[in-house]
Design a protein around this motif. Structure first.
Motif, PDB file in Angstrom:
ATOM      1  N   ASP A  54      70.158  37.492  35.439  1.00 36.58           N
ATOM      2  CA  ASP A  54      69.008  37.147  35.131  1.00 36.58           C
ATOM      3  C   ASP A  54      68.635  36.078  35.977  1.00 36.58           C
ATOM      4  OD1 ASP A  54      66.413  37.007  33.938  1.00 36.58           O
ATOM      5  OD2 ASP A  54      67.095  36.525  32.060  1.00 36.58           O
ATOM      6  N   ASN A  55      67.717  36.175  36.890  1.00 33.50           N
ATOM      7  CA  ASN A  55      67.316  35.131  37.807  1.00 33.50           C
ATOM      8  C   ASN A  55      65.840  34.902  37.903  1.00 33.50           C
ATOM      9  OD1 ASN A  55      69.823  34.642  38.939  1.00 33.50           O
ATOM     10  ND2 ASN A  55      69.526  36.309  40.232  1.00 33.50           N
ATOM     11  N   ARG A  56      65.164  35.230  36.779  1.00 36.22           N
ATOM     12  CA  ARG A  56      63.965  34.945  36.254  1.00 36.22           C
ATOM     13  C   ARG A  56      63.676  33.479  36.233  1.00 36.22           C
ATOM     14  NH1 ARG A  56      62.509  37.485  31.145  1.00 36.22           N
ATOM     15  NH2 ARG A  56      64.655  36.839  30.758  1.00 36.22           N
ATOM     16  N   TYR A  57      62.478  32.910  36.632  1.00 37.92           N
ATOM     17  CA  TYR A  57      62.226  31.518  36.678  1.00 37.92           C
ATOM     18  C   TYR A  57      62.557  30.858  35.317  1.00 37.92           C
ATOM     19  CZ  TYR A  57      59.608  27.294  36.641  1.00 37.92           C
ATOM     20  OH  TYR A  57      59.455  25.929  36.359  1.00 37.92           O
ATOM     21  N   LYS A  58      62.117  31.219  34.232  1.00 36.64           N
ATOM     22  CA  LYS A  58      62.271  30.626  32.836  1.00 36.64           C
ATOM     23  C   LYS A  58      63.693  30.756  32.425  1.00 36.64           C
ATOM     24  CE  LYS A  58      57.579  31.018  31.294  1.00 36.64           C
ATOM     25  NZ  LYS A  58      56.800  31.902  31.792  1.00 36.64           N
ATOM     26  N   ALA A  59      64.273  31.951  32.884  1.00 34.72           N
ATOM     27  CA  ALA A  59      65.851  31.895  32.588  1.00 34.72           C
ATOM     28  C   ALA A  59      66.605  30.982  33.122  1.00 34.72           C
ATOM     29  CB  ALA A  59      66.281  33.474  32.841  1.00 34.72           C
ATOM     30  N   VAL A  60      66.347  30.764  34.627  1.00 38.29           N
ATOM     31  CA  VAL A  60      67.246  29.769  35.487  1.00 38.29           C
ATOM     32  C   VAL A  60      66.764  28.291  35.023  1.00 38.29           C
ATOM     33  CG1 VAL A  60      67.326  28.609  37.788  1.00 38.29           C
ATOM     34  CG2 VAL A  60      67.217  31.141  37.497  1.00 38.29           C
ATOM     35  N   GLN A  61      65.563  28.089  34.564  1.00 33.27           N
ATOM     36  CA  GLN A  61      65.042  26.746  34.117  1.00 33.27           C
ATOM     37  C   GLN A  61      66.013  26.580  32.732  1.00 33.27           C
ATOM     38  OE1 GLN A  61      62.969  24.248  34.963  1.00 33.27           O
ATOM     39  NE2 GLN A  61      63.164  25.139  36.912  1.00 33.27           N
ATOM     40  N   HIS A  62      66.082  27.547  31.900  1.00 31.01           N
ATOM     41  CA  HIS A  62      66.653  27.424  30.750  1.00 31.01           C
ATOM     42  C   HIS A  62      68.274  27.153  31.042  1.00 31.01           C
ATOM     43  CE1 HIS A  62      67.978  27.966  26.409  1.00 31.01           C
ATOM     44  NE2 HIS A  62      68.744  29.030  26.859  1.00 31.01           N
TER      45      HIS A  62
END
Length: 137
Positions: free
Chosen positions: A18-26
Motif C-alpha cells: 500500500d503506497n498511497r500517500y496517507k498510508a506512507v505518511q502513517h
C-alpha cells in the motif's frame, strides 16, 4: 535488580504494497513514534545499567574491605566492567535509534512536500484516476 519491562506501546506497522500517500505518511509516523519511544526506554536502560555498575563496583570494594577471597572481588569487579561495557553499547543503540527516528521524520516531511499537493487534488476528484505508472505502458 531492575524493574524495566518490555514496551507494549507502539504497534508494528505491516509492510505491505500500500503506497498511497496517507498510508506512507502513517507508516513513517508510526516508525518515528516507535523509535522515539525506544529512545526513552533506552535512556532508562542506560541509567539503570550505570547505577547497577556503580553499585557492583562499590560492592567489590566492600567485599575487599571484608577481606573475602579475591576470587569474589574479581568476579564482582568483572560484573561492574561488563555492565559499563554494555552501557556503552546501549548508548550506541540509542544513538542509532535517534538517527532512525530523525530520518523517518525527515522522510515524512519530504514525502509530504513532494506528494501532498497531488494527493489533495486526487482526493477531491469524483472520478477515479489511473494508478501511477498507467501511462508508461
Amino acid at each position: 535488580m531492575s524493574n524495566l519491562t518490555p514496551s507494549t506501546g507502539a504497534a508494528a506497522v505491516r509492510t505491505d504494497g500500500d503506497n498511497r500517500y496517507k498510508a506512507v505518511q502513517h507508516k513513517l509516523k508510526t516508525l518515528s513514534t516507535a523509535m522515539e519511544q525506544s529512545n526513552n526506554e533506552l535512556q532508562a536502560l542506560v541509567r539503570a545499567m550505570s547505577v547497577s555498575a556503580r553499585h557492583a563496583d562499590g560492592l567489590a570494594v566492600d567485599i575487599a574491605n571484608a577481606q573475602l577471597d579475591t576470587v569474589f572481588i574479581d568476579m564482582t569487579h568483572q560484573v561492574a566492567v561488563a555492565l559499563d561495557g554494555a552501557c556503552v553499547e546501549v548508548q550506541k543503540l540509542h544513538a542509532a535509534a535517534e538517527d532512525v527516528s530523525a530520518r523517518a521524520q525527515h522522510a515524512r516531511r519530504r514525502h509530504a512536500r513532494m506528494y501532498e499537493g497531488l494527493d489533495r487534488i486526487r482526493s477531491r476528484r469524483r472520478e477515479r484516476t489511473p494508478k501511477p505508472g498507467f501511462f508508461l505502458r
